[in-house]
Scaffold this motif. Structure first.
Motif, short mmCIF file in Angstrom:
data_model
loop_
_atom_site.label_atom_id
_atom_site.label_comp_id
_atom_site.label_asym_id
_atom_site.label_seq_id
_atom_site.Cartn_x
_atom_site.Cartn_y
_atom_site.Cartn_z
N LYS A 158 13.51 28.97 45.48
CA LYS A 158 14.82 28.32 45.41
C LYS A 158 15.66 29.14 44.43
CE LYS A 158 15.14 23.81 45.18
NZ LYS A 158 15.97 23.30 46.28
N THR A 183 22.98 27.71 46.50
CA THR A 183 21.52 27.65 46.35
C THR A 183 20.90 28.12 47.66
OG1 THR A 183 21.62 25.80 44.80
CG2 THR A 183 19.53 26.17 45.94
N ASP A 216 17.38 28.50 49.65
CA ASP A 216 15.96 28.11 49.73
C ASP A 216 15.27 29.02 50.75
OD1 ASP A 216 15.42 25.78 48.01
OD2 ASP A 216 17.02 24.86 49.17
N SER A 227 30.45 25.24 52.84
CA SER A 227 29.25 25.33 53.68
C SER A 227 28.70 26.74 53.64
CB SER A 227 29.58 24.94 55.13
OG SER A 227 30.51 25.85 55.69
N SER A 280 17.54 28.21 53.97
CA SER A 280 18.60 27.20 54.09
C SER A 280 19.54 27.41 52.92
CB SER A 280 18.02 25.79 54.08
OG SER A 280 17.34 25.53 52.87
N SER A 339 19.18 29.81 42.76
CA SER A 339 20.48 29.15 42.54
C SER A 339 21.38 29.91 41.57
CB SER A 339 20.25 27.73 42.02
OG SER A 339 19.49 27.75 40.82
N THR A 361 22.85 25.88 50.52
CA THR A 361 23.71 24.78 50.08
C THR A 361 24.83 25.35 49.24
OG1 THR A 361 21.81 23.28 50.01
CG2 THR A 361 23.80 22.58 48.85
N THR A 410 35.52 21.24 50.69
CA THR A 410 34.06 21.19 50.78
C THR A 410 33.61 22.59 51.23
OG1 THR A 410 34.16 20.42 53.09
CG2 THR A 410 33.98 18.75 51.36
N THR A 434 28.43 24.51 46.96
CA THR A 434 29.17 23.47 46.25
C THR A 434 30.42 24.06 45.60
OG1 THR A 434 27.85 23.85 44.25
CG2 THR A 434 27.04 22.18 45.78
#
Length: 458
Positions: free
Chosen positions: A237, A246, A248, A81, A91, A239, A93, A79, A95
């Motif tokens: 945003k 991503t 934000d 972070s 913020s 990405s 994200t 995973t 993946t």
């Protein structure tokens, strides 16, 4: 001469009901044997149900071990972070596909949507209104929509624009100067300036502004610098700057004071999946041992003691754990022991977290391949046991058929017992009548003999 027989009521005194009841108690022994047999079969069905449920839980646990063929072990078991040294700036994200590392992020400006306010008291004509979105100089148009504005009232214009899906939202606000039309682009960016044409009183171009509208907010793109690379985005945003990430945006950074973006990989998920697998297998192992053994201390046997299906299932599971899956043959790591999972004397598994952590640090992909190999092997075995054509499924079906057979035998036996009981009642009722008649005859003879004796004395 006193009679040695006692006459009870109108009959002979024979307890017909009691005698028949005792005889039927003996006759019902086969029925009780069927009840005992059914209880035993039901107990085995329940036991196999528990085994099937436990194996299903184990199969769900190993689903997390089954790395897809050709899949990337590092991505599958990881995973990701993303964090910022100042989380007020944005913020993040992360993946699959994220590349761990640290990046310098500067935010020069945020993306903003264009917003216009109409002049108060403007007279509006009627007809077809064209709403366009594009660059401020009018050289590039990204979207254009034409709508009929009806009677030309502000509310009619508002409703026509909102119903046209033109990328612009309209509202009528009643202020001190009277009602005014407020238009807002749905998205920000330097190519989202609003232009209007076709209706008098509503014409407007950002390249040549008229008095019909005042710009309340100018459209602009988000501008950032990532590790020294300038990036313009029509949205806050972002990405497509870093694969799998991503961002934000929330606010601009201070001049010459970038924040640090940290992207990290968390590989602990494979530890959790292996722990779940070991726990689920041990629950199955304990259940199988309890159902298949005899406990001399309590003189109790498990419901499946000596059952060939349970022995076969247990043998397959143990054999799989001690064998090397074909796909792992020749690899440096190919057994569960190589990644810290050992088999105990009672058949349970034990996970050595320290050994697993060392193996992961030395060869993460190798550990993942072992986990996936055994996961696929065990999944196939479990399917062969509890699937629609599985051994345990077939065993359960057979036991349920036995219950059906027992029910039929019981019905047949109960019908025969009804006939036997009726025959016994008839026989002993007849005997009661016969004995009653004999007692009456005996009494009569005694009376006659007594009379004859009295006559001779005279």
């Amino acid at each position: 001469m006193a009679s040695s027989l006692s006459v009870g009521g109108l009959g002979s005194g024979i307890d017909v009901s009691g005698i028949v009841s005792q005889l039927m108690e003996i006759e019902r022994q086969p029925l009780k044997a069927l009840d005992t047999k059914e209880a035993s079969v039901q107990a085995r069905i329940s036991a196999f149900g528990s085994i099937k449920s436990s194996l299903s839980t184990l199969q769900n646990a190993i689903a997390g071990l089954k790395l897809p063929a050709g899949g990337n072990a590092l991505d599958f078991y990881s995973t990701y972070s993303g964090t910022l040294s100042d989380d007020g700036v944005a913020s993040v994200t992360a993946t699959d596909g994220t590349v761990p590392g640290k990046y310098s992020l500067e935010v020069t400006q945020l993306a903003k949507e264009n917003r216009l306010i109409s002049a108060a008291g403007t007279s509006i004509g009627s007809g077809e209104l064209t709403i366009s979105l594009g660059s401020a100089d009018g050289t590039a148009t990204t979207r254009s929509t034409t709508v009929s504005i009806g009677d030309g009232s502000l509310s009619a214009v508002r409703d026509a624009i909102n119903g046209a899906n033109a990328g612009v939202t309209a509202a009528v606000i009643n202020g001190d100067a009277g009602p005014q039309l407020v238009l807002s682009a749905n998205e920000g960016g330097s190519k989202q300036f609003i232009s209007l044409s076709g209706v008098s009183g509503l014409d407007y171009s950002p390249a040549a502004p008229t008095a019909n509208f005042t710009t309340q907010q100018t459209a602009q793109s988000a501008l950032i610098t990532l590790n020294g690379v300038a990036i313009e985005s029509q949205s806050n945003k972002i990405s497509d700057a870093l694969e799998g990430v991503t961002i934000d945006l929330k606010k601009a950074t201070e001049a010459d004071k970038p924040v640090t973006l940290t992207l990290a990989r968390d590989t602990s998920s494979i530890n959790k999946v292996l722990e779940k697998f070991v726990s689920a297998y041990n629950e199955y192992n304990t259940l199988a041992r309890d159902l298949g053994r005899y406990d001399p201390s309590t003189d109790k046997a498990g419901a499946l003691l000596g059952d060939s299906a349970l022995r076969g299932a247990d043998s397959k599971m143990r054999s799989m754990l001690s064998s090397v899956p074909a796909e792992l043959a020749g690899l440096d790591k190919k057994t569960l022991s190589d990644i810290g999972i050992s088999t105990q004397k009672d058949g349970s598994l034990k996970l050595d977290s320290g050994k697993l952590d060392k193996a992961l640090a030395a060869d993460f992909a190798g550990v993942a391949k072992v986990a996936a190999g055994y996961g696929r092997s065990m999944d196939g075995i479990i399917t062969g046991l509890i699937g629609s054509e599985g051994v345990i499924t077939g065993k359960t079906t057979g036991l349920q058929s036995s219950i059906t057979s027992i029910d039929k035998q019981r019905q047949t036996l109960e019908q025969r017992l009804d006939g036997i009981e009726a025959r016994y009642k008839a026989q002993y009722t007849a005997l009661d009548t016969l004995v009653s008649g004999m007692l009456q005859t005996s009494t009569y003879l005694e009376q006659q003999l007594a009379s004859l004796s009295s006559f001779n004395k005279k």
